[in-house]
Design a protein around this motif. Structure first.
Motif, short mmCIF file in Angstrom:
data_model
loop_
_atom_site.label_atom_id
_atom_site.label_comp_id
_atom_site.label_asym_id
_atom_site.label_seq_id
_atom_site.Cartn_x
_atom_site.Cartn_y
_atom_site.Cartn_z
N GLU A 227 -5.57 2.87 2.87
CA GLU A 227 -5.28 4.17 2.24
C GLU A 227 -4.23 4.07 1.13
O GLU A 227 -4.40 4.65 0.06
N HIS A 228 -3.14 3.33 1.38
CA HIS A 228 -2.10 3.25 0.36
C HIS A 228 -2.57 2.46 -0.86
O HIS A 228 -2.21 2.79 -1.99
N SER A 229 -3.37 1.45 -0.64
CA SER A 229 -3.93 0.70 -1.76
C SER A 229 -4.83 1.61 -2.60
O SER A 229 -4.76 1.61 -3.84
N ALA A 230 -5.67 2.39 -1.94
CA ALA A 230 -6.56 3.32 -2.66
C ALA A 230 -5.75 4.35 -3.45
O ALA A 230 -6.08 4.64 -4.61
N LEU B 278 -3.89 6.39 -8.63
CA LEU B 278 -2.82 6.91 -9.49
C LEU B 278 -2.66 6.05 -10.73
O LEU B 278 -2.51 6.56 -11.84
N ALA B 279 -2.72 4.74 -10.58
CA ALA B 279 -2.60 3.83 -11.72
C ALA B 279 -3.76 4.06 -12.69
O ALA B 279 -3.56 4.12 -13.91
N ALA B 280 -4.98 4.19 -12.16
CA ALA B 280 -6.15 4.40 -13.01
C ALA B 280 -6.09 5.74 -13.75
O ALA B 280 -6.65 5.88 -14.84
N CYS B 281 -5.37 6.71 -13.17
CA CYS B 281 -5.23 8.03 -13.80
C CYS B 281 -4.16 8.04 -14.89
O CYS B 281 -4.00 9.04 -15.58
N GLY B 282 -3.41 6.94 -15.02
CA GLY B 282 -2.46 6.83 -16.11
C GLY B 282 -1.03 7.26 -15.82
O GLY B 282 -0.28 7.54 -16.76
N THR C 80 4.76 0.29 -0.44
CA THR C 80 5.46 -0.32 -1.57
C THR C 80 4.70 -1.54 -2.07
O THR C 80 4.56 -1.75 -3.28
N ARG C 81 4.21 -2.36 -1.17
CA ARG C 81 3.41 -3.52 -1.57
C ARG C 81 2.20 -3.07 -2.40
O ARG C 81 1.88 -3.66 -3.44
N SER C 82 1.53 -2.02 -1.97
CA SER C 82 0.37 -1.50 -2.69
C SER C 82 0.76 -0.98 -4.07
O SER C 82 0.04 -1.22 -5.06
N ALA C 83 1.87 -0.30 -4.16
CA ALA C 83 2.32 0.25 -5.44
C ALA C 83 2.72 -0.87 -6.41
O ALA C 83 2.32 -0.87 -7.58
#
Length: 183
Positions: A23-26, A31-35, A54-57
């Motif tokens: 879930e956190h990776s998704a 969020l990253a893909a949305c800019g 945090t690792r995912s972010a």
């Protein structure tokens, strides 16, 4: 913002690590893909979820801020120490560590513990009140913007360079912070 998958005040409801990772990776990737410009992992009440989120972010390559919520004893709501949180999160190389969603009058105490256990930049954004042992929300004098800003001065003295507002703060609180910390 990337928050806990379950209730921010109920660490016992934290899902298994495999679900957290998925879930956190998704969320971080979406969020990253949305800019977005920065990822704020916030109100983490267990070390396990704070580390996974945090690792995912951080994996997105975006600037990442990692924030935990503490009880009045200065520990994560799960009971884990801030020392353990600082060490585990610092090893993931976020851009800063923060404390949020804790009562403004007491926030300098866990912030000092965090400062003693990391060299990363620190931040703080507190609540104007707190939940008592019965779950009732009680206001503090931090409901007054100038009083909140005075508490924030103490956070700055303790090492916080990123300062804002959490539950119960208003635009007037942020305006009071701007007066205390002009650019």
């Amino acid at each position: 913002s990337i928050s806990p998958l379950e209730d921010s005040y109920s660490p016992q409801r934290t899902p298994p690590t495999s679900a957290l990772a998925l879930e956190h990776s998704a969320m971080a990737d979406c969020l990253a893909a949305c800019g977005v410009d920065v990822l704020l992992v916030e109100t983490m009440n267990t070390l396990r979820e704070a580390v996974v989120a945090t690792r995912s972010a951080v994996a997105t390559g975006l600037p990442t801020l990692a924030s935990v919520v503490c009880g009045s004893d200065g520990r994560l709501l799960s009971g884990e120490s801030l020392c353990a949180a600082a060490k585990a999160l610092s090893a993931l190389h976020p851009d800063a560590l923060l404390i949020n969603c804790s009562p403004a009058p007491e926030l300098h105490l866990p912030l000092a513990s965090l400062r003693a256990n990391t060299s990363l930049p620190l931040g703080a954004y507190g609540n104007v009140g707190f939940r008592d042992e019965n779950g009732t929300w009680l206001q503090t004098d931090a409901t007054q913007p100038e009083v909140y800003a005075a508490y924030a001065r103490r956070w700055r003295e303790t090492g916080a360079t990123l300062i804002g507002g959490c539950c119960g703060t208003t635009p007037a609180h942020i305006a009071a912070l701007r007066k205390v910390f002009p650019q």
